[in-house]
Design an enzyme around this catalytic site. Structure first.
Site, short mmCIF file in Angstrom:
data_model
loop_
_atom_site.label_atom_id
_atom_site.label_comp_id
_atom_site.label_asym_id
_atom_site.label_seq_id
_atom_site.Cartn_x
_atom_site.Cartn_y
_atom_site.Cartn_z
N ASP A 38 -8.36 -9.16 4.02
CA ASP A 38 -8.08 -8.05 4.94
C ASP A 38 -9.13 -7.94 6.05
O ASP A 38 -9.99 -7.07 5.97
CB ASP A 38 -8.02 -6.74 4.14
CG ASP A 38 -7.54 -5.58 4.99
OD1 ASP A 38 -6.99 -5.85 6.07
OD2 ASP A 38 -7.70 -4.43 4.57
N GLU A 62 -12.46 -2.50 12.07
CA GLU A 62 -12.43 -1.71 10.83
C GLU A 62 -13.58 -2.07 9.88
O GLU A 62 -14.22 -1.18 9.33
CB GLU A 62 -11.08 -1.93 10.12
CG GLU A 62 -11.01 -1.26 8.76
CD GLU A 62 -9.69 -1.50 8.05
OE1 GLU A 62 -8.76 -2.10 8.65
OE2 GLU A 62 -9.58 -1.07 6.88
N GLU A 104 0.82 -1.22 0.00
CA GLU A 104 0.00 0.00 0.00
C GLU A 104 0.86 1.27 0.00
O GLU A 104 0.66 2.17 0.80
CB GLU A 104 -0.96 -0.02 1.20
CG GLU A 104 -1.91 -1.20 1.16
CD GLU A 104 -2.96 -1.20 2.26
OE1 GLU A 104 -2.68 -0.68 3.35
OE2 GLU A 104 -4.05 -1.73 2.02
O1 GCW Z 1 -6.88 -3.10 6.57
C1 GCW Z 1 -6.07 -2.27 5.83
C2 GCW Z 1 -6.40 -0.93 6.34
C3 GCW Z 1 -5.24 0.01 6.39
C4 GCW Z 1 -4.07 -0.68 7.04
C5 GCW Z 1 -3.72 -1.91 6.21
C6 GCW Z 1 -2.60 -2.71 6.83
C7 GCW Z 1 -2.38 0.20 8.46
O2 GCW Z 1 -7.46 -0.41 5.59
O3 GCW Z 1 -5.64 1.14 7.11
O4 GCW Z 1 -2.97 0.15 7.20
O5 GCW Z 1 -4.81 -2.75 6.12
O6 GCW Z 1 -2.92 -3.68 7.52
O7 GCW Z 1 -1.45 -2.42 6.62
#
Ligand code: GCW
Length: 711
Positions: A381, A409, A307
Site C-alpha cells: 500500500d 500518505e 476495506e
Molecule cells: O492506502 C489506503 C488508505 C485508505 C485508502 C485505501 C485505498 C481510499 O489508507 O485511506 O482508501 O488505501 O487505496 O482504497
C-alpha cells in the site's frame, strides 16, 4: 517614497529582487525570462495566430498570448494571419487553412488526436513556428509544450518535435468526500465546492484544468473511491456536469467513483447483485442519465470488496461479474470502468502482499474490453519503497493501469520534501521478466508487451484548497512528475526535476543544480529514515504519520506494524520465501529466484522478502543491525544537509516561498530524528546490540516515543 519606489523598480528590472510568491501559479508562472533568453526569443515569437473558434482553441489562444507576453516581457498580439516574421501558428488541419496546406496529414494522423508536431516553417517568405495536431486537445498540449520550451530556455531556432502520449487514460483520482474533506489529503479541503455547485464554479476549477492540460492529464475522478452513492444522484450529477463543462475545453473528462450498492441506496432495490436483471437495468439507466448531462463522461472507478466496501462478492458473485456489469452500462456511450485490484481480505496465516494477486489474477482474460484493472505500484500500500506489484506481467489478457499515490500518505504528508519521480522511475523500470528480459513495467503499462488496446495510469491527487494547491511547495513537483510520466513513462527524473524547478522556482543555474540534487536524493533519504532495507508499514496506525513499529493493537493483524517487520531475537523481516508465505512465487522465475535467495535479493528489499539474522553480513561487511542503524542516521544527515543547502538559496528564491519551505524542511529534520530514534530503540530491544559508531544517541526514551504520535 519616490526614491524607495525608484529603487524597488530598478531592483526589479535588474532582477535582483524576486517578487513574493504564494505558489498559486504552479509551474505556469510566465514571469519574464532572463535577459539572455529575451534577445533570442523576442524576434522569433511576435504574434499568436490561432484561427477558428471553439472552447479549446480559445483556451490555446489565451494561454499562448498570456504566456508568451509574460515570458517575453512585451505584448505578443493575437492576429488572424501571418503578416510578419515570428508568428506562432496553432491548430488542426480543420481549424487552420495554413496548417491544412502544409501537407502533414499523414504525420498528424500517426500522432493521434492528442499528439502534436512543433516545427519551424515559412509562410509566404515569413518565418513562423507551427504547432499542429489532428485534434484540438493535441494543439493545446503542443501549445503548453511550446511554453515549456521557453520556460526552460530551450533553443527554438530549428524546431522539429513530434510527441504523443504513450498511455491513453491519464487520470487523477481525487479521494474527495462530498462534505469537502479529502481522505489522505494534506492541502486543505476539496477543490470541489459541492455546496456552491452547479450555480457557482470556483475559478480554481479552471486553473486546475489548465495545470493538468499543461501535462496532458486527460481525466479526473472527482470523488473518493470509498464512495458515497449520493455522488450518482441527479443532484450531484448536475454539479459534476458543471465541473465537466469547465474541464471540456482543456481535454479533461470527468469520471466518478461508483459505490457498488448504489442501486439499493439510490434506487431502492433490494439487492445490488450484478447478475440481477433489475440491478443491471438500474446501472444502464444510470449511465444513460449521466451521459445526458455529461456527454463525454469517462466512466466509473470502483473499489469493491475492499476495506469494508460493498462489491459483487457481497452477493456471492465475483469481480468479473461486477466489473462487466458496469462495463456493459457505459459501453454504449464509449465509457470505461477502472476496477481496483486493492483487495486484501484477511484469512488465517495469510500474507497481505499476496492477496491482490490471489484475488484477481485468476480472472485474466475475462474482463470486458472496456475494463481496466487499476493496480497499485506495490503489493501492500503505497509504502516509501515496495517491489513492483506481481500482477504486472501476470495478466497478459487484461489492461493493467498502474495506480500511483501522489499524495504522501506514508511519506510525511505535506511536511516532507520527497520527489516521487525517482520512486516511480524505479517502478516503471522494474523488469517483470513476463516475456523474458526487458519485460518492464513500462511495457506492461503502455500496452506494448501484450498488445493491449486500452492503456492508462492513475495518480491519487495531492491538490486541495490551499493557495499553493499542495501544502508543501515541493509537493507540486509530484503532481508535475506524475503528469509528465503519464505522457511518457520513459522520462528521466533529472529532466523532470530541472523542468519543474526552472518553471516554478528559479532560472538561476547554480540554484537549479542544488535544488535538483536535493530532489533527486530525497526519495532514498526518506526511505533511509523511515523504512530502509525493505521494511514497510511501521507507521503510526490510522493517520500513518511517524513511526510506531511496536503497534500491535489493531483488530486486523495486517493493520499492525509487528505483522510486517516480524522482529524477534533471531532477526528482522517478513519471510516471503518457501519457508514463509512464499508470496515471492508470484513473480516470474528470474525475479522470483533473485528475490528468494538472501544472497541475491537486492538489499533494498531484503527485509521485505526475508527474516534476516541480526548478525547477517551485508554487502558492506557490516552486520544487519549496524547497517540498519547507519541507514537511519544517513537519512537524518540528509535532512540536516537539505536544511543547510536550502539556507544558501535565500537570496535566489523569493522570500515567501523560501521561508515556507525552510519551515517544512525543519519539520522534516525533526521527524527524521524521531523516526531514527523511535525505530532503533524499539528494534534494539530485540537485537540487544549497541548502536554502531557514527549513529547518534537517541534524544528521548522509547517510552516517550510510544506515548504519543508525532502528529
Ligand atoms: O492506502 C489506503 C488508505 C485508505 C485508502 C485505501 C485505498 C481510499 O489508507 O485511506 O482508501 O488505501 O487505496 O482504497
Amino acid at each position: 517614497m519616490l526614491i524607495v519606489s525608484l529603487i524597488v523598480a530598478i531592483l526589479c528590472v535588474t532582477g535582483v529582487v524576486t517578487r513574493a510568491e504564494d505558489g498559486y501559479r504552479l509551474w505556469l508562472r510566465y514571469d519574464q525570462l532572463p535577459e539572455r533568453m529575451l534577445n533570442l526569443y523576442r524576434p522569433r515569437v511576435t504574434s499568436v495566430v490561432v484561427p477558428g473558434r471553439s472552447p479549446t482553441l480559445d483556451a490555446v489562444r489565451e494561454e499562448l498570448a498570456k504566456g508568451c507576453a509574460g515570458l517575453l516581457g512585451n505584448p505578443v498580439p493575437v492576429k488572424t494571419e501571418v503578416d510578419q516574421d515570428g508568428a506562432l501558428v496553432v491548430g488542426t488541419p480543420k481549424s487552420s487553412t495554413l496548417i491544412a496546406k502544409l501537407g502533414w496529414e499523414r504525420q498528424l494522423i500517426n500522432l493521434g488526436p492528442e499528439g502534436f508536431r512543433i516545427r519551424s516553417a515559412r509562410f509566404g517568405g515569413r518565418s513562423a513556428i507551427v504547432i499542429a495536431s489532428n485534434g484540438e486537445a493535441g494543439a493545446l498540449y503542443g501549445a503548453f509544450h511550446f511554453l515549456r520550451l521557453l520556460q526552460t530556455s530551450h533553443p527554438i531556432d530549428h524546431l522539429d518535435i513530434s510527441s504523443s502520449p504513450r498511455l491513453q487514460l491519464r487520470v487523477l483520482n481525487h479521494w474527495d468526500n462530498l462534505d469537502g474533506s479529502v481522505e489522505r489529503g494534506y492541502a486543505g479541503k476539496s477543490l470541489w465546492d459541492w455546496k456552491a455547485l452547479p450555480e457557482t464554479v470556483s475559478p480554481r476549477v479552471r486553473d486546475y484544468a489548465r495545470a493538468n492540460a499543461s501535462l496532458g492529464i486527460n481525466g479526473s475522478v472527482l470523488n473518493n473511491v470509498n464512495a458515497n452513492s449520493q455522488s450518482l444522484s441527479a443532484e450531484y450529477l448536475r454539479k459534476a456536469a458543471a465541473i465537466a463543462d469547465v474541464f471540456r475545453s482543456y481535454g479533461i473528462r470527468v469520471y466518478l467513483s461508483a459505490r457498488f450498492s448504489a442501486p439499493i441506496e439510490l434506487g431502492g432495490l433490494k439487492t445490488a447483485d450484478p447478475l440481477d436483471p433489475d440491478v443491471r437495468e438500474w446501472w444502464k439507466k444510470k449511465a444513460d442519465e449521466i451521459y445526458k448531462v455529461i456527454p463525454d463522461f469517462g466512466g466509473f472507478l470502483v473499489k469493491a470488496n475492499s476495506e469494508g466496501q460493498p462489491g459483487p462478492r457481497t452477493y456471492n458473485r465475483d469481480h468479473v461479474d461486477g466489473a462487466n456489469m458496469l462495463a456493459a452500462a457505459v459501453a454504449p456511450h464509449g465509457g470505461t470502468v477502472m476496477w481496483r485490484a486493492f483487495v486484501y481480505d484477511a484469512k488465517p496465516d495469510y500474507d497481505r502482499a499476496a492477496a491482490a494477486y490471489d484475488n484477481l489474477q485468476p480472472f485474466d482474460g475475462r474482463f470486458a474490453p472496456n475494463v481496466l484493472l487499476q493496480v497499485k505500484n506495490g503489493p501492500i500500500d503505497f509504502q516509501p519503497r515496495e517491489p513492483f506489484h506481481p500482477l504486472f506481467g501476470a495478466m497478459p489478457k487484461t489492461p493493467l493501469m498502474p495506480e500511483l499515490q501522489i499524495t504522501q500518505e506514508y511519506l510525511g504528508f505535506s511536511n516532507h520534501l520527497v520527489f516521487l519521480a525517482s520512486m516511480w522511475r524505479e517502478f516503471f523500470d522494474a523488469d517483470t521478466y513476463a516475456k523474458g528480459h526487458g519485460s518492464t513495467v513500462t511495457k506492461v503499462a503502455d500496452g506494448s508487451l501484450d498488445g493491449q488496446r486500452l492503456t492508462g495510469i492513475a495518480g491519487v491527487a495531492n491538490a486541495g484548497s490551499e493557495t499553493n494547491w499542495t501544502g508543501h511547495h515541493f509537493a507540486q513537483s509530484n503532481w508535475y512528475a506524475f503528469g509528465r510520466l503519464a505522457w511518457n513513462p520513459d522520462l528521466d527524473s533529472r529532466r523532470i526535476a530541472e523542468e519543474w524547478i526552472r518553471m516554478t522556482l528559479t532560472q538561476d543555474n547554480n540554484a537549479v543544480e542544488v535544488i535538483a540534487r536535493i530532489m533527486l536524493e530525497s526519495h532514498e533519504a526518506v526511505v533511509d529514515y523511515m523504512t530502509p532495507l525493505g521494511l514497510h508499514h511501521i507507521m503510526w496506525p490510522g493517520h500513518h504519520y511517524g513511526p510506531a513499529p511496536w503497534w500491535d493493537d489493531s483488530k486486523r493483524p495486517d493493520w499492525n506494524s509487528v505483522y510486517y517487520h516480524r522482529a524477534d531475537e533471531s532477526g528482522l523481516g517478513f519471510d516471503r520465501t518457501k519457508t514463509g508465505s512464499n508470496a515471492v512465487a508470484q513473480y516470474h522465475p528470474p525475479v522470483r529466484d533473485r528475490f528468494a535467495r538472501i544472497d541475491t535479493c537486492p538489499e533494498k528489499f531484503l527485509l521485505w522478502f526475508h527474516h534476516v539474522p541480526w548478525d547477517h553480513r551485508m554487502q558492506s561487511g557490516r552486520t544487519l543491525w549496524d547497517e540498519l542503524a547507519l541507514h537511519y542516521q544517513r537519512g537524518v544527515d540528509w535532512a540536516r544537509a537539505a536544511c543547510k543547502d536550502w539556507e544558501t538559496l535565500a537570496g535566489v528564491i523569493d522570500p515567501e516561498r523560501h521561508a515556507e519551505i525552510a519551515k517544512r524542511l525543519a519539520i522534516q529534520e525533526r521527524d527524521a530524528v524521531w523516526w531514527r530514534d523511535a525505530v532503533l530503540l524499539y528494534f534494539q530491544g530485540f537485537s540487544k546490540r549497541p548502536l554502531p559508531k557514527g549513529v547518534e544517541k537517541p534524544q528521548k526514551t522509547l517510552e516517550e516515543y510510544k506515548s504519543k504520535s508525532l502528529l
